[in-house]
Scaffold this active site. Structure first.
Site, PDB file in Angstrom:
ATOM      1  N   GLY A  48       0.836  -1.206   0.000  1.00 44.77           N
ATOM      2  CA  GLY A  48       0.000   0.000   0.000  1.00 44.77           C
ATOM      3  C   GLY A  48       0.858   1.239   0.000  1.00 44.77           C
ATOM      4  N   ASN A  49       0.241   2.393   0.228  1.00 40.19           N
ATOM      5  CA  ASN A  49       1.014   3.634   0.337  1.00 40.19           C
ATOM      6  C   ASN A  49       0.340   4.559   1.331  1.00 40.19           C
ATOM      7  OD1 ASN A  49      -0.842   5.525  -1.133  1.00 40.19           O
ATOM      8  ND2 ASN A  49      -0.469   4.036  -2.769  1.00 40.19           N
ATOM      9  N   ARG A  50       0.919   5.714   1.573  1.00 44.00           N
ATOM     10  CA  ARG A  50       0.497   6.548   2.689  1.00 44.00           C
ATOM     11  C   ARG A  50      -0.583   7.569   2.342  1.00 44.00           C
ATOM     12  NH1 ARG A  50       5.827   8.750   5.226  1.00 44.00           N
ATOM     13  NH2 ARG A  50       4.340   9.623   6.707  1.00 44.00           N
ATOM     14  N   SER A  51      -1.189   7.460   1.187  1.00 43.24           N
ATOM     15  CA  SER A  51      -2.221   8.440   0.821  1.00 43.24           C
ATOM     16  C   SER A  51      -3.434   8.316   1.748  1.00 43.24           C
ATOM     17  CB  SER A  51      -2.665   8.195  -0.624  1.00 43.24           C
ATOM     18  OG  SER A  51      -3.813   8.948  -0.892  1.00 43.24           O
ATOM     19  N   ALA A  60      -3.446   7.884  -5.188  1.00 44.67           N
ATOM     20  CA  ALA A  60      -2.050   7.436  -5.271  1.00 44.67           C
ATOM     21  C   ALA A  60      -2.104   5.990  -5.750  1.00 44.67           C
ATOM     22  CB  ALA A  60      -1.382   7.542  -3.910  1.00 44.67           C
TER      23      ALA A  60
END
Ligand code: CTP
Length: 407
Positions: A212-215, A279
């Site tokens: 995943g990512n931090r968006s 993102a």
């Protein structure tokens, strides 16, 4: 009921005589629940459809309906001066005609003629009446004077389809009213379809793990909220679960880049403005395991492959006149990267930001961005709210849409 000495913003809600008056009950209730001081004013004909008591009970003050039944010798000007917004829902052909022609033979029409605040009307009538040349002229004239019209039915302003004359839904009217009351009034996206992607995609490794990512999704949600308040029909394509969906917006929940791609491609077919604020993962796991990887089997080797670039697809495969907006979250020189992305992805606008700058980027309330367009100087917005970013970008998108200037 709120007290009449309230410092809250005041909405004078005018109800004229049509069957949609029953839907205005919901408009009154929602505005009251949002904390506005709601003053209901009914025409005599409106009372044939809904009783006064209903509006009095759900608003901040009892219903007014006569120029002559209060001690106040000028109730119309007193009401119009108190109003931060005069809202007419439903607005029949008759009240629209009176307003457009400066006639005032009852309290509703007198309040309208005396209004110095913003005025929002939600027309409701049969299709034949809505299509009538005189009605059209009146509505167009009012719109040209700054009166804001919530189009009836589901017609698209851009496509020239005006629907059947059914009053807009209460949540749409309220979203528009709140937009006018809270200052996004200059932006008018009435009838336009806006599709926004939001949040970070999740690329599954196995049934329990993902990349995943931090968006946080906040910037995408701010776009949806502002567009909705400005009168657009909004669909959010989102991976986010913990943010409230703006009132009136539709939500399509997705998880992976591939899900998001399918949803965006479908929705973009009819959209006027497409915003890729999500993102999106650039890579996904080549072979997603169907069973959980066991620790005892040792650290797995995970091979990644590229995901599809959704923005590039949307930018390069447009079926009709629409504006495509993308983001460029960078850690280097945002302007240079954003300009390169504008060309590479075939977008009309790239909103660039340096995610390492203070007060910008993932999870923050504010954002510092630059808005990059072809053949136009960059616009810098320093430490502004994500809603302000959305307002500025949507205003640019609208101008491009209107001018027909796109690649
Ligand atoms: N985007 C997309 N599909 C992807 C990756 C990104 O639609 N698979 C969109 C994002 O939503 C954003 C824009 O493309 O609007 C910019 O994404 P970014 O990751 O910054 O650009 P890349 O093309 O991946 O370039 P790089 O990672 O080299 O900066």
């Amino acid at each position: 009921m709120q007290t009449s000495g309230s410092t809250r913003k005041t909405v004078v809600l005018c109800i004229s005589g049509g069957i949609a008056a029953y839907k205005a009950v919901e408009v009154a209730r929602r505005l009251f629940d949002l904390g506005y001081h709601v003053v209901p004013v009914m025409t005599e004909d409106a009372k044939r459809f809904v009783g006064e008591t209903t509006f009095s009970a759900l608003s901040s003050e009892p219903v007014r309906s006569s120029l002559w039944d209060s001690k106040d010798p000028v109730p119309h000007t007193t009401l119009s001066r108190r109003a931060d917004l005069v809202l007419v829902a439903p607005a029949t052909a008759n009240i629209i005609s009176k307003f457009a022609n400066g006639a005032s033979d009852d309290l509703v029409s007198a309040v309208l003629i005396a209004a110095t605040s913003k005025v929002l009307i939600a027309p409701a009538m049969h299709s034949e009446m809505w299509d009538n040349a005189a009605v059209k002229r009146n509505v167009e004239f009012l719109a040209s004077t700054g009166v804001v019209v919530v189009e009836p039915g589901v017609g698209r302003l851009a496509g020239g389809d005006f629907g059947a004359g059914r009053m807009a839904e209460p949540h749409e009217i309220v979203a528009r009213a709140v937009g006018l009351l809270e200052g996004v009034s200059d932006l008018d996206l009435s009838g336009l379809e806006v599709v926004v992607s939001a949040g970070g995609t999740r690329e599954a490794i196995d049934p329990v793990r993902f990349i995943g990512n931090r968006s946080s999704g906040r910037q995408g949600y701010a776009f949806a909220e502002v567009a909705q308040m400005a009168g657009a029909n909004v669909t959010l394509v989102s991976t986010v679960e913990n943010l409230p969906v703006p009132s009136g917006a539709k939500m399509v929940k997705v998880e992976s880049a591939s899900d998001m791609s399918s949803a965006m491609k479908e929705l973009a077919k009819t959209a006027d403005i497409v915003i890729m604020a999500a993102a999106v993962a650039d890579f996904r796991v080549e072979e997603q395991r169907s069973e959980k990887i066991k620790k005892a089997d040792g650290p797995p080797e995970i091979r990644l492959v590229h995901t599809e670039d959704i923005l590039a697809y949307l930018g390069q495969n447009r079926s009709h006149r629409q504006v495509v907006v993308g983001f460029a979250a960078e850690t280097g020189d945002p302007e240079e990267y954003a300009r390169a992305k504008l060309d590479r992805k075939g977008a009309d606008i790239i909103v660039g930001n340096d995610v390492t700058a203070p007060g910008a980027g993932f999870g923050t309330e504010t954002n510092s961005v630059l808005i990059v367009e072809r053949d136009r100087d960059v616009t810098f917005l320093e430490r502004v709210s994500k809603k302000k970013v959305a307002e500025a970008v949507l205003a640019r998108a609208l101008e491009i849409l209107r001018s027909g200037l796109r690649i």
